[in-house]
Scaffold this active site. Structure first.
Site, PDB file in Angstrom:
ATOM      1  N   ASP A  66      -3.213  10.147 -33.978  1.00  0.00           N
ATOM      2  CA  ASP A  66      -4.250  10.563 -34.668  1.00  0.00           C
ATOM      3  C   ASP A  66      -5.485  11.525 -33.806  1.00  0.00           C
ATOM      4  OD1 ASP A  66      -6.159  11.059 -36.719  1.00  0.00           O
ATOM      5  OD2 ASP A  66      -6.896   9.139 -37.086  1.00  0.00           O
TER       6      ASP A  66
ATOM      7  N   ASP B  47      -6.359  18.093 -37.353  1.00  0.00           N
ATOM      8  CA  ASP B  47      -6.284  16.694 -37.259  1.00  0.00           C
ATOM      9  C   ASP B  47      -4.807  16.346 -37.747  1.00  0.00           C
ATOM     10  OD1 ASP B  47      -6.308  13.970 -38.035  1.00  0.00           O
ATOM     11  OD2 ASP B  47      -7.498  13.839 -39.601  1.00  0.00           O
TER      12      ASP B  47
END
Length: 691
Positions: free
Chosen positions: A361, A567
Site C-alpha cells: 500500500d 495509491d
C-alpha cells in the site's frame, strides 16, 4: 584493498578476493613466509587480539582446519593456483574509513593470523580478504551491518587509479546503463554463481554456452581474485573463430604459453580495432567487453584474447580483467501477486523468519501484521505471527520518536506504544508498535536482513481485509513506512509492476538499482511534497478520451500539493465531479452500446456488452501528468466488469473523500519507479506477467 586491524589500528593492504572466504594476514613470527614490503602484523602488540579455540562453530566453518597443540584452531588453506597459507583462526577488531573522515570498527571479527605461506603472492600484499559468500568471509561477517550489500569498481590495471569497495547503501548501483542478473545459490557457498547464456562477438550470431549439469548451480562464477576469464573448450573455440574472422592481423604464438589466440600488433599503430565481446547473462543482462576488457598484452606487440580454457580447473570464471571499469553489486526484491481488489507482497519477519504475505500500500505508512493473541481480528488463512516465538521481537516504548510518529497512538498500561490506525474505507487496526528483523529474498537466492525494523503487532482489527492478507505494508512517504526505513539502503528507490488482477501472474517489488525504470516508452513526472507526507502527490493537468480535445483537470488549491495521489492500495481511480462528468460525456460519445445502471451502485457509467462479443472497442483514456508525461490507459486499465455483461468506466467521484487518486486498476501493466531522492515518478507500459 585497504583496512585497519588491531588496537592500536594498523593499516593493512591485502588482495580483495570474491572467490574465497577466509580473511588472512601474515603475522609475526612468520619465518617461512613470502616476502612482503610492509611490516608483519604483530598480534602481541594488539589489546583486542584473541586466538579462536578448536571447539567452536567458527573453527568448524574452515574447509581445511585442525587443532593445534594448545587447542587453537589451525587452518591450512590452499588456493586453485597451488598457493597455501597456514596459521591460527583468530578474532580482532577490523576498521574501515568512512566518507566523513572517521573510522567504523567491527570488534571480534574473525581472521587468520598466518605464520607460514608459499605461492604466487606479491610483496605488496600483506594477505588476502575473502569476499565470498561463506560464513567466514568479510561480507558474511559484516552481514546486516552492511545490509548484505557490497560493490566495487576495478580501475584498469594499466593505470595508477584508485577506486572504492563500498558497503551498504553506498553499494546500490542504478542508472539506465545498469543491467541485473541473478546470483545463484550453489556449492560451495563461497562462490557467486551466475548463468551465462551466450557470448557474441562484434554483433555476430551468438555462441550458446554449455549450461550447468542437472542439480548444479550456474555455469560461471564471478571472481575478483582471478585475472583472466575461463570458459569451456567448445565455447572458447567458437568465440576464437569469430574473433579471427573479425581481426585482420597476423596470428602469432603466445611466448608465455598462456593464451591460445594472439595477434601481432607491431605494424598496426593505434588504428586497429578489436571486436567487442558481449557476455549475455540470464535475466536479459548483456555485458559488453571492449578491447581493454577482452584483450591483454602478453608481450610487446603481442595482443591476446583474454579468454582461456577452464578445462584444467573445471569451472568457468568471469575474471577481473573482464570486470575492469564496471560497477558491480547485488539486489533484493519482494514478490507481488494480485489479491481481492488489492496487491500482495511477500517478505519474512522474525527470528526464526516466517514468510508473510500482506497488502502492498503506497497510500499508508505503518507496516502491521496480525499477531497472537488476536481474538477480535478478521480471519486470515495463514497462522498468526507469534512475537513470543521470535528472539528479535521487542515492543517500542511510549517515550520514543518512533511512537511520536504515529498519527493515532496512545500509551499502553505498561508504557508500550499503542497504535489505533484507521483507513479511508472505515477499516481499523489496534496493536503495539514494535521492532523486529524484516528480511527479503535476493536475486542470488539468499536473504537480506534489516534488523530493528519498526512494525505494528496488531491484536485487534476490523474491516474489508481479505483472509489471504496477514497484514499491510505501508510503502508511503512517511517516517514509519518500509521505504523510509530502508532509506539509503535502497538509495530511496523502489518500483513495482502490478499484473492484471484477472490473472494469477506474479511480479516483483524491486529496490535500489533494480528499481530504475528506463526505455523509449517511459515517461517521468515530478513527485510533489505535500501534507500528509504519506502521500505521493502528482500534478494531473488534463485527461483526453480517444484523442479528442483534452479536458483540463481542476488544479490543487493555492498552497496545496499536487491535485492527485498515486495509491497501490486503492482499486479504482477517483476524480473530481466536474472532470468526471466531462470524461463520461466523451466516453458516451465514443461507445456505441446501450448504457445500463450499475447493479452494485459503485459506478456512474456502465454499458451492456452482452451482444457485443469481442468486437467492441472502448476508447483509450490518457492521463496527462505534468512534465510532459502522458499515461495511456487501454480498456483493461480504464474499464472494469461490475457484473456479467456489464462493463463500467473505472473512474468514480472523489467528492466523498476530497482527494483524487490514481488507483491500482489504472496502474496495471505499468512498470512504475519511485525515486524519492530525485522526487520523480517514472511509468513504462509493459506486460508485468513477463517480469
Amino acid at each position: 584493498m585497504s583496512f585497519y586491524l588491531g588496537s592500536p589500528a594498523e593499516k593493512i593492504v591485502a588482495i580483495a578476493d570474491t572467490g574465497s572466504d577466509l580473511i588472512w594476514i601474515q603475522c609475526k613470527p612468520c619465518d617461512e613466509c613470502y616476502h612482503q614490503k610492509a611490516p608483519l602484523f604483530d598480534p602481541q602488540a594488539s589489546s583486542t587480539y584473541k586466538v579462536v579455540s578448536c571447539n567452536t562453530d567458527s573453527c568448524s566453518a574452515l574447509p581445511q582446519g585442525s587443532c593445534g597443540s594448545a587447542s587453537q584452531c589451525e587452518y591450512n588453506y590452499k588456493y586453485g593456483d597451488g598457493s597455501f597459507v597456514d596459521g591460527f583462526l583468530s578474532s580482532e577488531t577490523i576498521s574501515f574509513d568512512t566518507t566523513g573522515g572517521r573510522r567504523v570498527q567491527f570488534p571480534k571479527s574473525l581472521f587468520g593470523c598466518t605464520h607460514s605461506s608459499k605461492g604466487t603472492f606479491d610483496e605488496n600484499d600483506a594477505g588476502l580478504v575473502g569476499l565470498g559468500g561463506g560464513q567466514l568471509s568479510l561480507i558474511r561477517q559484516l552481514g546486516s551491518a552492511i545490509d548484505n550489500k557490497f560493490s566495487y569498481c576495478l580501475p584498469s590495471d594499466q593505470t595508477n587509479a584508485k577506486s572504492s569497495l563500498n558497503f551498504g547503501s553506498s553499494a546500490v548501483i542504478s542508472g539506465s546503463n545498469a543491467v541485473t542478473t541473478p546470483l545463484i545459490s550453489g556449492t560451495p557457498d563461497t562462490f557467486y554463481f551466475l548463468n551465462l547464456e551466450q557470448i557474441s562477438v562484434a554483433g555476430q550470431g551468438a555462441v550458446s554456452v554449455k549450461q550447468a549439469s542437472p542439480g548444479r548451480a550456474g555455469n560461471i562464477i564471478i571472481d575478483s581474485g582471478t585475472t583472466l576469464t575461463l570458459i569451456d573448450d567448445d565455447t572458447l573455440q567458437s568465440v576464437e573463430s569469430k574473433v579471427k574472422s573479425s581481426v585482420d592481423l597476423k596470428q602469432v604464438t603466445d611466448p608465455s604459453g598462456d593464451f591460445s589466440l594472439c595477434f601481432d600488433v607491431s605494424g598496426a599503430g593505434g588504428n586497429v580495432k578489436f571486436p567487442d565481446i558481449t557476455f549475455h547473462f540470464s535475466g536479459g543482462a548483456p555485458v559488453v567487453l571492449h578491447q581493454s576488457n577482452a584483450f591483454v598484452h602478453s608481450a610487446q606487440n603481442t595482443l591476446c584474447l583474454a579468454l582461456i580454457s577452464s578445462g584444467r580447473i573445471g569451472i568457468n570464471i568471469f575474471g577481473n580483467v573482464a570486470q575492469q571499469n564496471f560497477n558491480i553489486a547485488d539486489n533484493f526484491y519482494s514478490e507481488i501477486t494480485p489479491g481481492n481488489f488489492e496487491y500482495l507482497m511477500s517478505f519474512y519477519l522474525g527470528s526464526p523468519a516466517e514468510k508473510i504475505v500482506a497488502i502492498a500500500d503506497t497510500g499508508s505508512d505503518l507496516i502491521w501484521i496480525q499477531c497472537k493473541p488476536c481474538d477480535e481480528c478478521y480471519h486470515q488463512k495463514a497462522p498468526l505471527f507469534d512475537p513470543q516465538a521470535s528472539s528479535t521481537y521487542k515492543v517500542v516504548s511510549c517515550n520514543t520518536d518512533s511512537c511520536s510518529a504515529l498519527p493515532q497512538g496512545s500509551c499502553g498500561s505498561a508504557s508500550q506504544c499503542e497504535y489505533n490506525y484507521k483507513y479511508g474505507d472505515g477499516s481499523f487496526v489496534d496493536g503495539f508498535l514494535s521492532s523486529e528483523t524484516i528480511s527479503f529474498d535476493t536475486t542470488g537466492g539468499r536473504r537480506v536482513q534489516f534488523p530493528k525494523s519498526l512494525f505494528g503487532c496488531t491484536h485487534s482489527s476490523k474491516g474489508t481485509f481479505d483472509e489471504n492478507d496477514a497484514g499491510l505494508v505501508g510503502l508511503g512517504g512517511g517516517q514509519l513506512s518500509l521505504i523510509r526505513q530502508l532509506g539509503s539502503a535502497i538509495d530511496n528507490k523502489f518500483s513495482y509492476c502490478l499484473p492484471s488482477d484477472q490473472t494469477n501472474a506474479k511480479s516483483s517489488l524491486n529496490f535500489g538499482s533494480s528499481a530504475v525504470i528506463s526505455g523509449s516508452n517511459a515517461v517521468t513526472t515530478p513527485l510533489i511534497s505535500g501534507t500528509p507526507d504519506t502521500f505521493y502527490f502528482l500534478n494531473l493537468e488534463q485527461i483526453s478520451v480517444a484523442g479528442q480535445g483534452a479536458i483540463s483537470v481542476k488544479p490543487a488549491s493555492p498552497g496545496r500539493a499536487g491535485n492527485i495521489i498515486i495509491d497501490s492500495g486503492t482499486t479504482l481511480t477517483l476524480i473530481d465531479d466536474d472532470t468526471l462528468q466531462s470524461v463520461e460525456s466523451k466516453v458516451k460519445s465514443s461507445v456505441d452500446l446501450k448504457q445500463v445502471t450499475d447493479p452494485s451502485g459503485d459506478f456512474s457509467l456502465c454499458f451492456d456488452v452482452s451482444g457485443a462479443g469481442g468486437n467492441v472497442k472502448f476508447p483509450d483514456i490518457t492521463f496527462h501528468f505534468s512534465g510532459g508525461a502522458p499515461v495511456v490507459l487501454h480498456q483493461s486499465n480504464a474499464f472494469v466488469h461490475s457484473a456479467q455483461n456489464t462493463l463500467c468506466l473505472a473512474l468514480i467521484s472523489s467528492g466523498r473523500i476530497g482527494i483524487n487518486i490514481f488507483g491500482n486498476v489504472a496502474q496495471q501493466n505499468f512498470n512504475i519507479g519511485y525515486d524519492l531522492g530525485a522526487m520523480t515518478l517514472t511509468l513504462a507500459p509493459t506486460n508485468c506477467a513477463n517480469l
